[in-house]
Design an enzyme around this catalytic site. Sequence first.
Site, PDB file in Angstrom:
ATOM      1  N   LYS A   1      84.333  68.063  48.960  1.00 54.29           N
ATOM      2  CA  LYS A   1      85.940  67.977  48.780  1.00 54.29           C
ATOM      3  C   LYS A   1      86.145  68.256  47.356  1.00 54.29           C
ATOM      4  CE  LYS A   1      86.449  64.100  52.229  1.00 54.29           C
ATOM      5  NZ  LYS A   1      87.564  64.747  53.162  1.00 54.29           N
TER       6      LYS A   1
ATOM      7  N   ARG B   1      82.869  62.259  63.168  1.00 55.79           N
ATOM      8  CA  ARG B   1      82.534  62.595  64.681  1.00 55.79           C
ATOM      9  C   ARG B   1      81.159  62.198  64.857  1.00 55.79           C
ATOM     10  NH1 ARG B   1      85.377  67.896  64.090  1.00 55.79           N
ATOM     11  NH2 ARG B   1      86.605  66.784  62.655  1.00 55.79           N
TER      12      ARG B   1
END
Length: 615
Positions: free
Chosen positions: A301, A376
């Site tokens: 990020k 996920r």
Amino acid sequence: MHEGPALQVEVVVGEPPGDVPALAELGASEVVVIAVRPARPADGEGADRSSSADPAGPDVPAPPVLRPTDVALLAGLGVDLPRRLARARATGARGELTWIDLEGEQPRAVVALGLGPAAPEDLRRAAAALVRRLRHVDDVLLLASVDLAADELRALTEGLHLPTGAVTWASAPPPSPPGRVRLLVGDAATDAAAVAEGTAHARATLAARRLIHTPSNLKDPTSIAALAADLAADDPGLDVQVWDEQALAEDGFGGLLAVGAGSSRPPRLVRMTRGADEPGARHVVLVGKGITFDSGGLSLKAPEQQIGMKTDMSGAAVVLAVLEALRDRVPAGLRITGVLALAENLPGASAARPGDVITHHGGLTTEVVNTDAEGRLVLGDALDLAAHGLAADVVVDVATLTGAATLGLGRRHAPLYSTSEPLAEALLAAGEQAGELLWRMPLHDDYRALIASEVADQANSAPSTGWAPGPGSITAALFLRRFVGDTPWAHLDIAGTGRSEAERDDLPKGGTGFGARLLGRARRPAQGRHRVRRAAAAALDRGGRAGLRGPGADISTFRRRAAPAACPGRPLPSCAGSRRFRAACAGFRSGRGARFRRKPEGRGQDVSAQGRHRA
């Protein structure tokens, strides 16, 4: 660490609504709060506080609606209430506060609190505004509560608590709430129960917030697992099991291992169960994403995007708080389990790479396209365990999963995906009651092509479009659906609602604990013709006393023998500050032990009331 003190809320049974409360009761209060409402229906924040149709002109607000008993009460104290409010241009809009000084010392002031339309959400936010205004006041008597229905009183009580309980590591402590708030009520039994329920719901939210706000150098997967086990050591009704990295590898939890591979602080999986395992019992499993810090892994990020990533374990914090709040509140015939999928996502030398293929618990495989779509991956393992390993009747997962959720719905609504209509309806209704709003989203199979893979069952992310946002929240939900099979399932993507950019209303700046009150209200869905016939929504009807159950799974092979591992050589999590927890950590640092003993079959280990920390 400094933690703000809890708010003390008491119930005072008053006179019938048509009578003026005893002045002796007022004399013991520093500030008295009365309710005012708009003269016309308003729409909360967007309400127009002026009335162009008023004969006095468009710049003169319509006078608010007052209770006759409040007018008479203030007249007895020498205050012309309608005149004072008119001079202050009060309208009764939600959260509007009008301070009226009195000549005496007890009470020294009256506050007119605007309730707006007085729906539960208006009451919750108005009460929060009141507590923020009355910080450091010793004693508050709330007359505004006397004529509220039970659900309204419950919401108002939540609003009183929600601005409190802040934590900080600064030198100065956080602001203190009022020393005591007394609520004037008309019915001792019914209204006291509503206040108790509202307090329980709010405290679950505050417990989740404390853990969410703890910096990531003070919390990691091991310390959160130890916190869960520490709760079980004091609670014979809570059964906890923890998988360490060796047990995760033996049992095939490839998603957790892949996400945690880049960190020196290994992943953990935690199961927390309440309720007896009895024939015919119904079983609900709540699954929480617990990424204790998310750098994005090798798909790193940007620096500014990493600042708030200590909150990426909000889902796990919410589930843990709900299970804690259920103590002594699970009725017969119900069983509720929380599963915490805990890992830290860092770009270490052994981190997962784009292009890797991992095998989840249950055998499904995933191609890693983006290591920043890590939530996920850990949820896939936990959902498969919930649906197939624990024989759940209903599965609900809570996760700060996608930025697309924020882009689509902002920070006041969370996307809801579900394979069960009754479950979705129950959660939507619970969200309305809790002030944690959900918006039903579609599970379009057409989008499955975006996460197709040539080398695995599916990919963890759609290819980047480069210039336009795709249906990222939907494709994430479609990815998760593969792991639950035909078990009724709901997914709450709280990436937007789980974080607040500023302190406002009933929200702090930072992690909000979104979902704790919602799950505390969810009720059983209507019976259906399929497997949902055996399902019920989520936990904690009536202040945390309900849950969902189904045929109990045999988890006897998962029992643990000793206390959980602490966090050797690392800072203690401030949220787990019991003496026993600190003693266990001291034991590790001195080399005395306090470590797990695993069973030969390689399963997770049991922590119960008999399994204590040993130094």
